[in-house]
Write a protein that holds these residues in place. Structure first.
Motif, short mmCIF file in Angstrom:
data_model
loop_
_atom_site.label_atom_id
_atom_site.label_comp_id
_atom_site.label_asym_id
_atom_site.label_seq_id
_atom_site.Cartn_x
_atom_site.Cartn_y
_atom_site.Cartn_z
N THR A 56 0.85 -1.19 0.00
CA THR A 56 0.00 0.00 0.00
C THR A 56 0.89 1.24 0.00
O THR A 56 2.11 1.13 -0.14
CB THR A 56 -0.97 -0.02 1.21
OG1 THR A 56 -1.93 1.03 1.04
CG2 THR A 56 -0.26 0.13 2.53
N ILE A 57 0.27 2.39 0.15
CA ILE A 57 1.01 3.65 0.16
C ILE A 57 0.62 4.41 1.42
O ILE A 57 -0.52 4.34 1.86
CB ILE A 57 0.69 4.45 -1.13
CG1 ILE A 57 1.61 5.63 -1.33
CG2 ILE A 57 -0.75 4.86 -1.18
CD1 ILE A 57 1.52 6.22 -2.74
N GLN A 131 -3.29 7.07 -10.42
CA GLN A 131 -1.85 7.33 -10.36
C GLN A 131 -1.15 6.60 -9.21
O GLN A 131 -0.07 6.04 -9.38
CB GLN A 131 -1.58 8.83 -10.29
CG GLN A 131 -2.05 9.57 -11.53
CD GLN A 131 -1.46 9.00 -12.81
OE1 GLN A 131 -0.26 8.99 -12.99
NE2 GLN A 131 -2.32 8.52 -13.69
N ALA A 132 -1.76 6.58 -8.03
CA ALA A 132 -1.15 5.88 -6.88
C ALA A 132 -1.06 4.39 -7.17
O ALA A 132 -0.03 3.76 -6.96
CB ALA A 132 -1.95 6.15 -5.60
N VAL A 137 1.90 -0.54 -8.75
CA VAL A 137 2.06 -1.62 -9.73
C VAL A 137 3.47 -1.58 -10.30
O VAL A 137 4.15 -2.62 -10.42
CB VAL A 137 1.00 -1.52 -10.85
CG1 VAL A 137 1.34 -2.44 -12.02
CG2 VAL A 137 -0.39 -1.86 -10.31
N ASP A 138 3.94 -0.39 -10.65
CA ASP A 138 5.29 -0.21 -11.20
C ASP A 138 6.34 -0.75 -10.23
O ASP A 138 7.24 -1.51 -10.61
CB ASP A 138 5.52 1.29 -11.49
CG ASP A 138 6.87 1.57 -12.13
OD1 ASP A 138 7.53 0.63 -12.62
OD2 ASP A 138 7.27 2.75 -12.15
N ILE A 139 6.23 -0.39 -8.95
CA ILE A 139 7.19 -0.85 -7.94
C ILE A 139 7.16 -2.37 -7.81
O ILE A 139 8.20 -3.02 -7.77
CB ILE A 139 6.92 -0.15 -6.59
CG1 ILE A 139 7.46 1.28 -6.65
CG2 ILE A 139 7.53 -0.93 -5.43
CD1 ILE A 139 7.21 2.10 -5.40
N VAL A 140 5.95 -2.94 -7.76
CA VAL A 140 5.84 -4.40 -7.63
C VAL A 140 6.46 -5.09 -8.85
O VAL A 140 7.21 -6.06 -8.72
CB VAL A 140 4.36 -4.82 -7.45
CG1 VAL A 140 4.20 -6.34 -7.54
CG2 VAL A 140 3.83 -4.31 -6.11
N GLN A 141 6.19 -4.55 -10.04
CA GLN A 141 6.76 -5.14 -11.26
C GLN A 141 8.27 -5.00 -11.31
O GLN A 141 8.97 -5.91 -11.76
CB GLN A 141 6.09 -4.54 -12.50
CG GLN A 141 4.64 -5.00 -12.62
CD GLN A 141 3.87 -4.32 -13.74
OE1 GLN A 141 4.23 -3.25 -14.22
NE2 GLN A 141 2.78 -4.94 -14.16
#
Length: 197
Positions: A56-57, A131-132, A137-141
């Protein structure tokens, strides 16, 4: 109407056609019993997905993510918006623009907490422009892990976030789906469907 939709009607405040204020129970003051129900709902929806981590953020995603983590019995990792003296070294990072706050933050997670063996459930409080969620998703990928789905507490379906994420083949599970905030009233997706029948 589900438990969260009832709470939004009771305590949410429509500030404009794009902004719903839920700081009395979700993103300032937190209702732990409501968070427990939200966590259980996410755990039920993703029970068969082999989730090994929740991402999460900070800060509003943490409470629902922790409760889901309790039920799924998996760790919760939250992306930080600000650099910390203790968060250094190998980081996974992404830029996220907040339309509500009109600012862009670089979010980051330590590489040691998410890796290619993980099957990740992403949880956040709101989905509007996506956007969040895209940043997470970008970080997980980047880590090589697999995104199993995205759990959203409140989805503003009249904004483009859901379409952007589903076009990427991502599964979205939202507990409350808002069709409109027009005229100072909250209309949920299921109500809109019922009206057109």
């Amino acid at each position: 109407m589900n438990f969260l939709e009832k709470r939004i009607i009771k305590d949410g405040k429509v500030l404009s056609e794009h902004v719903l204020k839920v700081d009395s129970f979700l993103n300032h003051q937190i209702d732990p019993n409501l968070m427990l129900e939200i966590g259980k709902e996410f755990a039920d929806r993703f029970a068969n997905d082999g989730v090994t981590k929740i991402v999460t953020i900070e800060s509003s995603g943490i409470a629902p993510a922790v409760m889901a983590g309790l039920f799924l019995k998996v760790p919760v990792v939250f992306a930080r918006k600000k650099k910390s003296l203790t968060l250094n070294g190998d980081l996974l990072t992404a830029s996220v623009h907040s339309f509500t706050k009109n600012e862009t933050n670089e979010i980051s997670i330590s590489k040691k907490y998410v890796n290619k063996e993980d099957r990740v459930l992403i949880i956040d409080d709101f989905l509007a422009n996506g956007q969040a969620a895209l940043g997470l998703v970008d970080i997980v990928q980047q880590s090589g892990a697999k995104v199993k789905g995205i759990g959203i507490v409140i989805e503003k379906s009249f904004q483009q976030g859901t379409q952007i994420l589903t076009k990427q083949g991502l599964r979205i599970e939202s507990i409350a789906r808002i069709a409109s905030l027009e005229n100072g009233e909250v209309t949920f997706i299921n109500e809109k469907v019922e009206e057109s029948v």
